[in-house]
Design a protein around this motif. Sequence first.
Motif, PDB file in Angstrom:
ATOM      1  N   PRO A  49       0.826  -1.208   0.000  1.00 13.20           N
ATOM      2  CA  PRO A  49       0.000   0.000   0.000  1.00 13.20           C
ATOM      3  C   PRO A  49       0.861   1.260   0.000  1.00 13.20           C
ATOM      4  CG  PRO A  49       0.083  -0.939   2.193  1.00 13.20           C
ATOM      5  CD  PRO A  49       0.797  -1.909   1.296  1.00 13.20           C
ATOM      6  N   GLU A  50       0.209   2.409  -0.142  1.00  7.43           N
ATOM      7  CA  GLU A  50       0.947   3.664  -0.220  1.00  7.43           C
ATOM      8  C   GLU A  50       1.452   4.121   1.138  1.00  7.43           C
ATOM      9  OE1 GLU A  50      -1.451   6.572  -2.181  1.00  7.43           O
ATOM     10  OE2 GLU A  50      -0.851   5.881  -4.174  1.00  7.43           O
ATOM     11  N   TYR A  54       2.207   2.733   5.456  1.00  3.47           N
ATOM     12  CA  TYR A  54       2.195   1.728   6.512  1.00  3.47           C
ATOM     13  C   TYR A  54       3.224   2.126   7.562  1.00  3.47           C
ATOM     14  CZ  TYR A  54       5.745   0.090   3.177  1.00  3.47           C
ATOM     15  OH  TYR A  54       6.773   0.026   2.276  1.00  3.47           O
ATOM     16  N   TYR A  60      -1.017  -7.805   1.914  1.00  5.49           N
ATOM     17  CA  TYR A  60      -0.061  -6.836   2.452  1.00  5.49           C
ATOM     18  C   TYR A  60       1.131  -7.557   3.085  1.00  5.49           C
ATOM     19  CZ  TYR A  60      -3.605  -3.153   1.987  1.00  5.49           C
ATOM     20  OH  TYR A  60      -4.535  -2.265   1.504  1.00  5.49           O
ATOM     21  N   TRP A 101      -1.457  -0.684   7.733  1.00  2.00           N
ATOM     22  CA  TRP A 101      -1.447  -0.477   6.282  1.00  2.00           C
ATOM     23  C   TRP A 101      -2.534   0.508   5.869  1.00  2.00           C
ATOM     24  CZ3 TRP A 101      -1.780  -5.035   8.935  1.00  2.00           C
ATOM     25  CH2 TRP A 101      -0.617  -5.821   8.973  1.00  2.00           C
ATOM     26  N   GLY A 102      -2.158   1.527   5.110  1.00  2.00           N
ATOM     27  CA  GLY A 102      -3.108   2.501   4.600  1.00  2.00           C
ATOM     28  C   GLY A 102      -3.635   3.490   5.619  1.00  2.00           C
TER      29      GLY A 102
END
Length: 226
Positions: A62-63, A65, A183, A199-200
Motif C-alpha cells: 500500500p501507499e 504503513y 499486504y 497499512w493505509g
Amino acid sequence: MCLGVIALAGCSSDQTSGSDATESGGGAEPTPEPAATTATDKSTVGGTEDKSTQFGQVARFPESYAMTATMQSEGRTVEMTGRFYQGDTYWSFNQQGQQMELYHIGNRTYTVAGGQCFRGTMQQGMDRDEVDPDQFSNRPEENPDITPAGRDTIDGEAVLVYEISQSGSQEPVTYYILADSGYPRRIEAGSMQWDFHSWGSVDPIQKPEGDCQSMPGGGTMADGGS
C-alpha cells in the motif's frame, strides 16, 4: 556505525505444475481408474497448483504503513520504528545512547539528534538506500511466478511464505504476505527483520519543526535538503 541492509535481487521461478494438468479426468465419460490422480499428487507441490497464490498475484504494497526493523550490526542489535507514506520515510532509533530521528521527504533528508535538526545524514548513521522500505515493493513485479514455500501464522494472522533469491548470497529474502489482504507482514533477509502494520492508515510525513542547520564538523552531511 553503518548498517548494511542486504540489497535485494529478483529471481524467476522455474517451478512447474508437471503432470497435474491431467487431474480433470477426461470429460463426462466415466473412468474406472480414479487412482491415476490422488490427493497426494497435489499436496506434494506445496500449494503451487493454484496460480492465484503466485507472488505477483498476491503481494501488494500500500501507499502507507508503519514498520519496525531489527538489524544486527557490528555485534549489536539495532531496533528502529518508522513510517512510510507515498515514498517518504521516517525512522526513530537509538545510536550509541542517543535518540536519533531520520526523515526522508522527497529528495531531502533531515537528521534530528540531541534536540537539534540538521540537513542531511550523518556519516556515522545510515544512508537512504539502506533503510528505504520501498526497496521491497517492486519484488512481486520482478518475480511474478514465485509460488509459496509454505504457510504460517504471525500473531494469529495467516501468511503465505515466499522465498526470493538474491545475488551474492545463499540466503533468500523471505516474504510473509498476509493471506487475506496481500499486504506484507514480515520480511527477513540475513541479519535483518522488518515487521509491518497499520497499512493505509499512516499520516503524511512532515518536515521536522524548527530551523534545520547544515551538518557541523566538516563534511558529515551525506545528502542535503532545505
